[in-house]
Design an enzyme around this catalytic site. Structure first.
Site, PDB file in Angstrom:
ATOM      1  N   ASN A  94       0.830  -1.188   0.000  1.00  0.00           N
ATOM      2  CA  ASN A  94       0.000   0.000   0.000  1.00  0.00           C
ATOM      3  C   ASN A  94       0.874   1.252   0.000  1.00  0.00           C
ATOM      4  O   ASN A  94       2.097   1.174   0.010  1.00  0.00           O
ATOM      5  CB  ASN A  94      -0.950  -0.038   1.198  1.00  0.00           C
ATOM      6  CG  ASN A  94      -2.303   0.540   0.876  1.00  0.00           C
ATOM      7  OD1 ASN A  94      -2.406   1.536   0.168  1.00  0.00           O
ATOM      8  ND2 ASN A  94      -3.350  -0.074   1.394  1.00  0.00           N
ATOM      9  N   HIS A 124      24.262   1.922  11.983  1.00  0.00           N
ATOM     10  CA  HIS A 124      25.309   2.915  12.201  1.00  0.00           C
ATOM     11  C   HIS A 124      26.099   2.521  13.439  1.00  0.00           C
ATOM     12  O   HIS A 124      25.556   1.896  14.356  1.00  0.00           O
ATOM     13  CB  HIS A 124      24.695   4.303  12.382  1.00  0.00           C
ATOM     14  CG  HIS A 124      23.879   4.732  11.195  1.00  0.00           C
ATOM     15  ND1 HIS A 124      24.444   5.304  10.086  1.00  0.00           N
ATOM     16  CD2 HIS A 124      22.553   4.627  10.928  1.00  0.00           C
ATOM     17  CE1 HIS A 124      23.504   5.548   9.197  1.00  0.00           C
ATOM     18  NE2 HIS A 124      22.344   5.147   9.675  1.00  0.00           N
ATOM     19  N   GLY A 151      -0.309  -1.725   8.785  1.00  0.00           N
ATOM     20  CA  GLY A 151       0.089  -0.342   8.562  1.00  0.00           C
ATOM     21  C   GLY A 151       1.079   0.157   9.599  1.00  0.00           C
ATOM     22  O   GLY A 151       0.947  -0.111  10.789  1.00  0.00           O
TER      23      GLY A 151
END
Length: 194
Positions: A94, A124, A151
């Protein structure tokens, strides 16, 4: 660089270091050019209209390492290189997928990806000096067949998610998840076996 975290006798290019998962400098000219090519394709893809399906498919085939049949990704899509992403058949992503593919991102078949999902391979250094000097590395992400990422899910570097697993909306996946489970939360934890 006085406090460089790599062996000064290491003659590999920054790209070779990146692909190996070792520390590298992202502002290397070769990597910068690869990124610009990807950004141009990504911007062209994100500018397409919904009725331009053949153009969208052609742009994704140029941008991504591989993409299976009947897979759809709704723009906008954000990537670093694109070429390190492999997506299987019959997948759907989506709006708003961010797939930072410094390392490989492998997505199986029949995967459903909700809006605003982030697949993040870069890492990092914890030490402030090398981090300040812009050294970074990456770890691959693997998403198994028939996974559903709700989502806003964030998948962190080095994570694998097993087949058929469902990750609830807003979850942050910091460690591998097995197949056939439901996981939710920050950090995501298994709450149910399927």
């Amino acid at each position: 660089m006085a406090d460089s975290p790599i062996d000064p006798t290491d003659q590999r290019s920054m790209r070779e270091r990146m692909v190996a998962g070792d520390l590298y400098l992202a502002d290397d000219p070769e990597l910068d050019e690869e990124s610009h090519v990807a950004q141009d394709l990504m911007e062209a893809y994100n500018a397409t209209r919904s009725r331009q399906r053949p153009l969208r498919r052609a742009l994704l085939e140029q941008l991504l390492g591989s993409i299976g049949e009947d897979t759809a990704i709704r723009p906008p899509l954000r990537v670093d290189f694109g070429s390190h992403i492999s997506i299987g058949a019959r997948c759907f992503a989506n709006y708003g997928l961010v797939a930072l593919d410094v390392a490989t991102i492998t997505i199986g078949d029949d995967v459903q990806i909700g809006p605003n999902v982030q697949l993040l391979t870069p890492t990092h250094p914890l030490e402030p000096g090398p981090r300040r000097d812009k050294w970074e590395a990456a770890e691959p992400i693997t998403i198994g067949d028939n996974v559903w990422l709700g989502g806003g899910v964030i998948v962190c570097p080095g994570v694998s998610i097993g087949a058929n697993t469902v990750v609830g909306a807003g979850s942050v996946v910091t460690k591998d998840l097995p197949a056939d489970v439901v996981a939710v939360g920050n950090p995501a934890r298994v709450i149910k076996h399927l």
